[in-house]
Design an enzyme around this catalytic site. Sequence first.
Site: not given
Ligand code: CA
Length: 480
Positions: A184, A195, A201-203, A232, A236, A262, A301, A428
């Site tokens: 893709d 991808d 891997d889904l098309d 998710d 990709h 994500e 720190g 810090d």
């Molecule tokens: Ca993919």
Amino acid sequence: MERNETLMQYFEWYLPADCGHWRRTAAAAGALAAQGITAVWLPPAYKGAGGVREVGYAVYDTYDLGEFDQKGTVPTKYGTRQEYLNAIAALHSAGIKVYPDIVLNHRIGADGTEQVTAEESDGKDRNREITGDETITAYTRFDFPGRGGKYSDFRWNWHHFDGVDWDETKRKNAIYQFTGKEWDSEVDGENGNYDYLMGADLDMGNQEVLEELDRWGAWYLETTGADGFRLDAVKHIRFTFFKDWLGKLRQRSGKPLFAVGEYWKNDVGTLLRYLDACGDCMSLFDVPLHFNFYNASHGGGGYDMRNILKGTLLEARPERAVTFVDNHDTQPGQALASWVDGWFKSIAYALILLRGEGLPCVFYGDYYGIPHDKINPVGGDLMTMLRVRSERAYGVRRDYFDDPNVIGWTMEGTEEHPASGLAVVLSDGAGGKKRMSVGARNAGATFAPVTGGGQAVVIGPDGTAEFSVEGGSARVYIRI
Ligand code: CA
């Protein structure tokens, strides 16, 4: 009265594989609401390749929410379908919204193989083919015999995928792109084209796939009553996919369906480009902010705290930023391990919870600890800050990010939230003091520390006072 929203990621990687998580989630709902949690992100609820040991990202059957005898088990790692629905009902009863984790990039754990013609892609430059056509044995047949067609009779075969990473004939691991397919376009540019992540891997250019994902989304929403989604691996997946998928679901349901994606990249420019490309259809996790926390916590720190929010989504597009300290991928032992060191957690949580910007996401592993790695809960500071966020983090904010170690800010409160108003000082490195204004409306009021020790201060007639902090800690003052 409007309250600040607070999201919680309600799982970590090493939860016990005892099918009890949904029951425990339901039991915790009231306590979470009392603590100020207004929404939870629940882990992938469908049957994965690993059966009861499957955290959820190796997706097998998205219609099996712990109902069918597949992958050696009826329940998932987290419980049965009914227990899942009960947990959602309990959360809703407590006034908490539910955002399930949606994994649409890939499928794993096929029921059978197919002979497919494929070419090997260069792992570092996926647009480059390094072999000619060859016939491979690919795990691409998903028939779901254990479900027997209930809810959907859709069966997956190689036409629905772009590629796989395993040839069963040669028992060889490589990135195989099916002949006649293209990865893709409009995905992350790492490795030439990112991808492909894992599994089959889904098309997202295949019409049958798009229609099936629309059907499944409508079914899932109707079945669960979810209020939105955590999406998710969006880097990709074709960048325009979720605009269409979410758009249809929003239209159909009439619900706003909050979504957070994500996109794992420590680069705010990339995140902003994605928001544009996806039509601004979702928020994103603020990955650059996580890495600022990670670097500061491992900086001994020496981190320049003036820069702690620099280069983040919170800075660039706060209304689209879901801020977080750690998650199930960054925890020790996981794929993106980059754990924010324990001493810095209170500082990081103050920064995401108490500034009135961004939607903060509290990690289960910080809230409850991670027994697998003997990591303790963040504890009282986090619990206190959650309540302070809910009750007091309102009104005009004044920032004092003016020192490499000691930084601070105040929120002066509003009439609408009678108990509101706060001051925060962080360091810090060494401890220190800082004169800050909480606004004339607080002149004469007393501000007392609720984390990090110390003494109460009285605000002067000009609205200022000197606030202090000990080294390597966060001190939160509230108006009393
Ligand atoms: Ca993919």
